[in-house]
Design a protein around this motif. Structure first.
Motif, PDB file in Angstrom:
ATOM      1  N   PRO A   1     -63.656   8.720   6.591  1.00  0.00           N
ATOM      2  CA  PRO A   1     -62.739   8.323   5.517  1.00  0.00           C
ATOM      3  C   PRO A   1     -61.276   8.311   5.944  1.00  0.00           C
ATOM      4  O   PRO A   1     -60.503   7.457   5.507  1.00  0.00           O
ATOM      5  N   LEU A   2     -60.899   9.255   6.803  1.00  0.00           N
ATOM      6  CA  LEU A   2     -59.513   9.298   7.273  1.00  0.00           C
ATOM      7  C   LEU A   2     -59.163   8.024   8.028  1.00  0.00           C
ATOM      8  O   LEU A   2     -58.152   7.376   7.744  1.00  0.00           O
TER       9      LEU A   2
ATOM     10  N   ILE B   1     -51.833  12.326   8.752  1.00  0.00           N
ATOM     11  CA  ILE B   1     -53.033  12.466   9.585  1.00  0.00           C
ATOM     12  C   ILE B   1     -53.279  13.919   9.979  1.00  0.00           C
ATOM     13  O   ILE B   1     -54.395  14.430   9.885  1.00  0.00           O
ATOM     14  N   ASN B   2     -52.251  14.589  10.455  1.00  0.00           N
ATOM     15  CA  ASN B   2     -52.429  15.964  10.942  1.00  0.00           C
ATOM     16  C   ASN B   2     -53.022  16.883   9.892  1.00  0.00           C
ATOM     17  O   ASN B   2     -53.974  17.623  10.143  1.00  0.00           O
ATOM     18  N   GLU B   3     -52.420  16.856   8.713  1.00  0.00           N
ATOM     19  CA  GLU B   3     -52.870  17.764   7.663  1.00  0.00           C
ATOM     20  C   GLU B   3     -54.309  17.474   7.284  1.00  0.00           C
ATOM     21  O   GLU B   3     -55.106  18.395   7.063  1.00  0.00           O
ATOM     22  N   ARG B   4     -54.674  16.202   7.238  1.00  0.00           N
ATOM     23  CA  ARG B   4     -56.048  15.847   6.874  1.00  0.00           C
ATOM     24  C   ARG B   4     -57.033  16.250   7.972  1.00  0.00           C
ATOM     25  O   ARG B   4     -58.137  16.701   7.682  1.00  0.00           O
ATOM     26  N   LEU B   5     -56.644  16.080   9.231  1.00  0.00           N
ATOM     27  CA  LEU B   5     -57.552  16.426  10.321  1.00  0.00           C
ATOM     28  C   LEU B   5     -57.784  17.930  10.405  1.00  0.00           C
ATOM     29  O   LEU B   5     -58.917  18.395  10.511  1.00  0.00           O
ATOM     30  N   VAL B   6     -56.717  18.693  10.373  1.00  0.00           N
ATOM     31  CA  VAL B   6     -56.847  20.141  10.513  1.00  0.00           C
ATOM     32  C   VAL B   6     -57.448  20.754   9.248  1.00  0.00           C
ATOM     33  O   VAL B   6     -58.290  21.653   9.322  1.00  0.00           O
TER      34      VAL B   6
END
Length: 281
Positions: A189-190, A146-151
């Motif tokens: 999408p996430l 989640i973190n990598e996709r959000l940032v």
């Protein structure tokens, strides 16, 4: 900006009550996690990084904050225009995010960090907390990512605020952060991927459990985590929440652990009202 009124918990029981929720929310809050044996993963520990900053020199930001409306024209008034909101600056984030005295509770500790580099180093990393702690499956892989996709790869500016207070069951933590980007933000999408993999699922590691469900309120979307955390012969039950709101080329993220549902929704409602007021909506 750092205000700490309460000494850290040092008892073994207290340390476990505080550390385990951090592990269970690792992928969302950017914390390095603990497996069932309490060993940390190799991911960066955002909470440790934020907490250690209490000994460093920081500006409180009060003299540098600018009027957030400077970057917002009257065309931002309606929903369609707000969805095209241009990338905002750190100072504008500082004006938009809830301040310490605007929270629905009085925190013991209040910490602020800023800059895109901070997010790259401490939050936008892929961890292994969930896979290590609960096994390799689609839900744990989604949570760890989640973190990598959000940032993402190209945040332009960012600001994070953390508030915490001690309770009988450990430490309540609340995180609010905003990031700006060169392109429009779309977190749908996430959350589709995470909820497809995790909604209705239970992760188990001994007595430690997590049950996932979808969350939506005040224009935010995300997930709820109902957690059972082993503490000696007892199991402490608590909730974790993570939700985002897309704002054109800006992302607003709010996460909490060991905070009750009513308090979390109060935070979201207050944050949404402040932003909408600043946008003139």
């Amino acid at each position: 900006m750092i205000r700490d009124r309460t000494p850290p918990t040092t008892s073994a029981a207290g340390a476990r009550r505080i550390a385990m929720p951090s592990a269970l929310l690792a992928a969302v809050l950017g914390l390095s996690g603990c497996g069932s044996d309490g060993e940390g993963s190799e991911a960066r520990d955002t909470y440790a990084a934020v907490s250690s900053a209490e000994d460093a020199e920081h500006d409180d930001g009060e003299d540098t904050a600018e009027d957030a409306s400077a970057g917002m024209s009257e065309s931002d008034v309606d929903d369609e225009a707000a969805a095209r909101l241009d990338a905002l600056s750190e100072d504008e984030f500082r004006e938009l995010l809830l301040e310490e005295d605007e929270l629905p509770f009085e925190p013991d500790t209040y910490v602020e960090e800023s800059g895109a580099e901070y997010f790259h180093q401490h939050i936008g990393v892929t961890g292994d907390t969930y896979v290590t702690g609960f096994g390799d499956e689609e839900c744990t892989r989604q949570m760890d990512g989640i973190n990598e996709r959000l940032v993402g790869q190209d945040p332009q500016d960012g600001l994070i605020r953390q508030a915490s207070r001690a309770t009988e069951t450990g430490e309540e933590r609340l995180y609010l952060w905003m990031l700006s980007y060169a392109e429009a933000v779309d977190t749908e999408p996430l959350w589709d991927d995470v909820l497809d993999a995790c909604e209705g699922r239970r992760l188990e590691d001994g007595a430690d459990t997590i049950d996932f469900s979808a969350f939506a309120a005040a224009g935010f979307r995300g997930l709820t985590m109902e957690m059972g955390v082993e503490n000696g012969s007892d199991v402490v039950e608590m909730d974790g929440y993570s939700a985002t709101r897309d704002m054109g080329r800006n992302l607003l993220m709010i996460s909490a652990v060991n905070v009750d549902a009513a308090t979390f929704e109060d935070v979201l409602t207050a944050q949404a009202a402040k932003i909408d007021a600043r946008l003139g909506r």
